[in-house]
Design an enzyme around this catalytic site. Structure first.
Site, PDB file in Angstrom:
ATOM      1  N   LYS A  64       0.737  -1.240   0.052  1.00  0.00           N
ATOM      2  CA  LYS A  64      -0.203  -0.070   0.004  1.00  0.00           C
ATOM      3  C   LYS A  64       0.876   1.357  -0.008  1.00  0.00           C
ATOM      4  O   LYS A  64       0.521   2.250  -0.626  1.00  0.00           O
ATOM      5  CB  LYS A  64      -0.962   0.117   1.197  1.00  0.00           C
ATOM      6  N   ALA A 122      -0.133  -0.281  15.599  1.00  0.00           N
ATOM      7  CA  ALA A 122       0.180   1.029  14.813  1.00  0.00           C
ATOM      8  C   ALA A 122       0.994   0.682  13.425  1.00  0.00           C
ATOM      9  O   ALA A 122       1.670   1.511  12.828  1.00  0.00           O
ATOM     10  CB  ALA A 122       1.528   1.384  15.777  1.00  0.00           C
ATOM     11  N   GLY A 124      -0.089  -0.066   9.036  1.00  0.00           N
ATOM     12  CA  GLY A 124      -0.954   0.536   8.051  1.00  0.00           C
ATOM     13  C   GLY A 124      -2.553   0.775   8.378  1.00  0.00           C
ATOM     14  O   GLY A 124      -2.981   1.726   8.166  1.00  0.00           O
ATOM     15  N   TYR A 209     -11.554 -10.068   9.592  1.00  0.00           N
ATOM     16  CA  TYR A 209     -13.068 -10.544   9.440  1.00  0.00           C
ATOM     17  C   TYR A 209     -13.194 -12.072   9.383  1.00  0.00           C
ATOM     18  O   TYR A 209     -12.337 -12.800   9.268  1.00  0.00           O
ATOM     19  CB  TYR A 209     -13.394  -9.723   7.885  1.00  0.00           C
TER      20      TYR A 209
HETATM   21  N1  LIG Z   1     -11.338  -5.756   7.151  1.00  0.00           N
HETATM   22  C1  LIG Z   1     -10.715  -5.287   6.575  1.00  0.00           C
HETATM   23  O1  LIG Z   1     -11.162  -4.709   5.341  1.00  0.00           O
HETATM   24  C2  LIG Z   1      -9.286  -5.082   6.622  1.00  0.00           C
HETATM   25  C3  LIG Z   1      -8.387  -4.047   5.851  1.00  0.00           C
HETATM   26  C4  LIG Z   1      -7.243  -4.293   6.044  1.00  0.00           C
HETATM   27  C5  LIG Z   1      -6.622  -4.700   7.063  1.00  0.00           C
HETATM   28  N2  LIG Z   1      -7.159  -5.714   7.774  1.00  0.00           N
HETATM   29  C6  LIG Z   1      -6.573  -6.530   8.937  1.00  0.00           C
HETATM   30  O2  LIG Z   1      -5.831  -5.788   9.789  1.00  0.00           O
HETATM   31  C7  LIG Z   1      -4.898  -6.275  10.293  1.00  0.00           C
HETATM   32  C8  LIG Z   1      -3.681  -5.603  10.424  1.00  0.00           C
HETATM   33  O3  LIG Z   1      -2.932  -5.306   9.135  1.00  0.00           O
HETATM   34  P1  LIG Z   1      -2.005  -4.155   8.758  1.00  0.00           P
HETATM   35  O4  LIG Z   1      -1.615  -3.841   7.437  1.00  0.00           O
HETATM   36  O5  LIG Z   1      -2.221  -2.871   9.501  1.00  0.00           O
HETATM   37  O6  LIG Z   1      -0.678  -4.952   9.527  1.00  0.00           O
HETATM   38  P2  LIG Z   1       0.737  -4.292   9.911  1.00  0.00           P
HETATM   39  O7  LIG Z   1       1.142  -3.012   9.248  1.00  0.00           O
HETATM   40  O8  LIG Z   1       1.728  -5.533   9.681  1.00  0.00           O
HETATM   41  O9  LIG Z   1       0.710  -4.135  11.570  1.00  0.00           O
HETATM   42  C9  LIG Z   1       0.532  -4.952  12.334  1.00  0.00           C
HETATM   43  C10 LIG Z   1       0.596  -4.370  13.899  1.00  0.00           C
HETATM   44  O10 LIG Z   1       0.137  -5.772  14.802  1.00  0.00           O
HETATM   45  C11 LIG Z   1       1.017  -5.550  15.862  1.00  0.00           C
HETATM   46  N3  LIG Z   1       1.008  -6.852  16.303  1.00  0.00           N
HETATM   47  C12 LIG Z   1       1.379  -7.902  15.548  1.00  0.00           C
HETATM   48  N4  LIG Z   1       1.290  -9.094  16.056  1.00  0.00           N
HETATM   49  C13 LIG Z   1       0.908  -8.611  17.426  1.00  0.00           C
HETATM   50  C14 LIG Z   1       0.622  -9.275  18.739  1.00  0.00           C
HETATM   51  N5  LIG Z   1       0.740 -10.806  18.671  1.00  0.00           N
HETATM   52  N6  LIG Z   1       0.308  -8.803  19.990  1.00  0.00           N
HETATM   53  C15 LIG Z   1       0.194  -7.400  19.768  1.00  0.00           C
HETATM   54  N7  LIG Z   1       0.477  -6.744  18.630  1.00  0.00           N
HETATM   55  C16 LIG Z   1       0.611  -7.358  17.325  1.00  0.00           C
HETATM   56  C17 LIG Z   1       2.216  -4.942  15.445  1.00  0.00           C
HETATM   57  O11 LIG Z   1       3.019  -4.255  16.469  1.00  0.00           O
HETATM   58  P3  LIG Z   1       4.589  -4.256  16.369  1.00  0.00           P
HETATM   59  O12 LIG Z   1       4.661  -2.667  15.920  1.00  0.00           O
HETATM   60  O13 LIG Z   1       5.093  -4.105  17.747  1.00  0.00           O
HETATM   61  O14 LIG Z   1       5.284  -5.240  15.417  1.00  0.00           O
HETATM   62  C18 LIG Z   1       1.800  -3.929  14.468  1.00  0.00           C
HETATM   63  O15 LIG Z   1       1.475  -2.655  15.133  1.00  0.00           O
HETATM   64  C19 LIG Z   1      -4.690  -7.646   9.639  1.00  0.00           C
HETATM   65  O16 LIG Z   1      -5.370  -8.680  10.687  1.00  0.00           O
HETATM   66  C20 LIG Z   1      -5.451  -7.284   8.325  1.00  0.00           C
HETATM   67  O17 LIG Z   1      -5.990  -8.810   7.796  1.00  0.00           O
HETATM   68  C21 LIG Z   1      -8.480  -5.925   7.581  1.00  0.00           C
END
Ligand SMILES: NC(=O)c1ccc[n+]([C@@H]2O[C@H](COP(=O)([O-])OP(=O)(O)OC[C@H]3O[C@@H](n4cnc5c(N)ncnc54)[C@H](OP(=O)(O)O)[C@@H]3O)[C@@H](O)[C@H]2O)c1
Length: 265
Positions: A64, A122, A124, A209
């Site tokens: 992204k 924190a 995307g 989801y």
């Molecule tokens: N429903 C929808 O339409 C939709 C759209 C977009 C994304 N999503 C979902 O959103 C989620 C996050 O996506 P993203 O792209 O934002 O991911 P990302 O950029 O990789 O960020 C992941 C975040 O989760 C934290 N984290 C990971 N594992 C953890 C754990 N076991 N305990 C506590 N914190 C944890 C990380 O902390 P650190 O900084 O400490 O590593 C980081 O802040 C995914 O599950 C994705 O499927 C859903």
């Protein structure tokens, strides 16, 4: 002429975007097809757009931010978020949008009186949601496992904490944007602290989801109103579909067909 759409990501084989977009395309009688494209390098998105004559695309993890950089023009909230999940080609220029954030906002409109929000994570998704909610006048706090990603939020004027410097308080809404609970049964925060926060909170949303995550299970146990990320997914797809077809089709029709497509899963 038939149009080609795709989703760029890695991995991308699990994505349900081709199903929901193709079902909606067929139901509306549009001349188009939606496929998926796995890339090793996000910088190739631009080349694929032109070499395969793609009309529009969604972009998912981890591209992204790359997509934001390679578009000729950025529209709307994507400018602040600096991440793009929807691209259209217009007059041989790539125009980038972010529909994740408004999609999330649509999905919580049914919740009344939200003024304060705690975002867990924190990454995307946290960036997109927090910036959009702040623009809507909500008071947003960020809580992340580690310190490393908090600089972005502090620079933008958010209250942002890591687990080590956070004091629990209450909020109207708590949102889990971490991937804890996606492929495991982990909570996004230590259970005692999370329970302490949730006991005086009204609403809990997990952006993951189609799953009752441990976060949502705990929130339900504490009698909060809860919702998973399905509605966010639907609304971001509805908004993307409108952009793909230059708002030719009615939002209500697009939404209905996307719901029908999801029921096929
Ligand atoms: N429903 C929808 O339409 C939709 C759209 C977009 C994304 N999503 C979902 O959103 C989620 C996050 O996506 P993203 O792209 O934002 O991911 P990302 O950029 O990789 O960020 C992941 C975040 O989760 C934290 N984290 C990971 N594992 C953890 C754990 N076991 N305990 C506590 N914190 C944890 C990380 O902390 P650190 O900084 O400490 O590593 C980081 O802040 C995914 O599950 C994705 O499927 C859903």
């Amino acid at each position: 002429m038939s149009k080609l759409f795709t989703i760029f990501g890695n991995p991308v084989s699990h994505s349900i975007s081709p199903l929901i977009h193709n079902y909606t395309i067929k139901s509306l009688g549009a001349k188009a097809c939606y496929t998926r494209t796995r890339l090793d390098d996000g910088a190739k998105i631009r080349d694929r757009f032109f070499s395969l004559d793609i009309s529009g695309a969604n972009v998912t993890v981890p591209f992204k931010e790359d997509a934001f950089l390679l578009c000729d023009k950025i529209e709307g909230i994507a400018k602040e978020i600096k991440a793009v999940n929807t691209i259209v080609k217009k007059d041989n220029k790539l125009i980038g949008y972010n529909t994740d954030a408004p999609g999330f906002y649509e999905s919580i409109k049914e919740f009344d009186g939200i003024k304060s929000v705690l975002i867990l994570g924190a990454g995307g998704t946290a960036k997109a949601i927090s910036i959009f909610l702040k623009e809507k006048g909500l008071n947003v706090t960020i809580l992340n496992r580690s310190e490393k990603r908090l600089g972005f939020f502090k620079d933008m004027g958010f209250e942002a904490y890591s687990w080590s410097d956070y004091e629990p308080t209450s909020y109207d809404l708590v949102v889990n944007t971490t991937s804890a609970g996606l492929k495991d049964e982990n909570l996004p925060l230590e259970e005692n602290i999370l329970s302490n926060i949730l006991k005086d909170t009204k609403y809990a949303v997990d952006v993951i989801y189609n799953k009752q995550t441990p976060f949502l299970k705990l929130a339900r146990k504490l009698n909060l109103h809860t919702k998973d990320g399905t509605d966010m997914l639907i609304y971001q797809a509805v908004l993307a579909f409108e952009i793909f077809f230059d708002r030719k089709y009615k939002r209500e029709d697009i939404k209905r067909y996307i719901f029908e497509a999801l029921a096929l899963l």
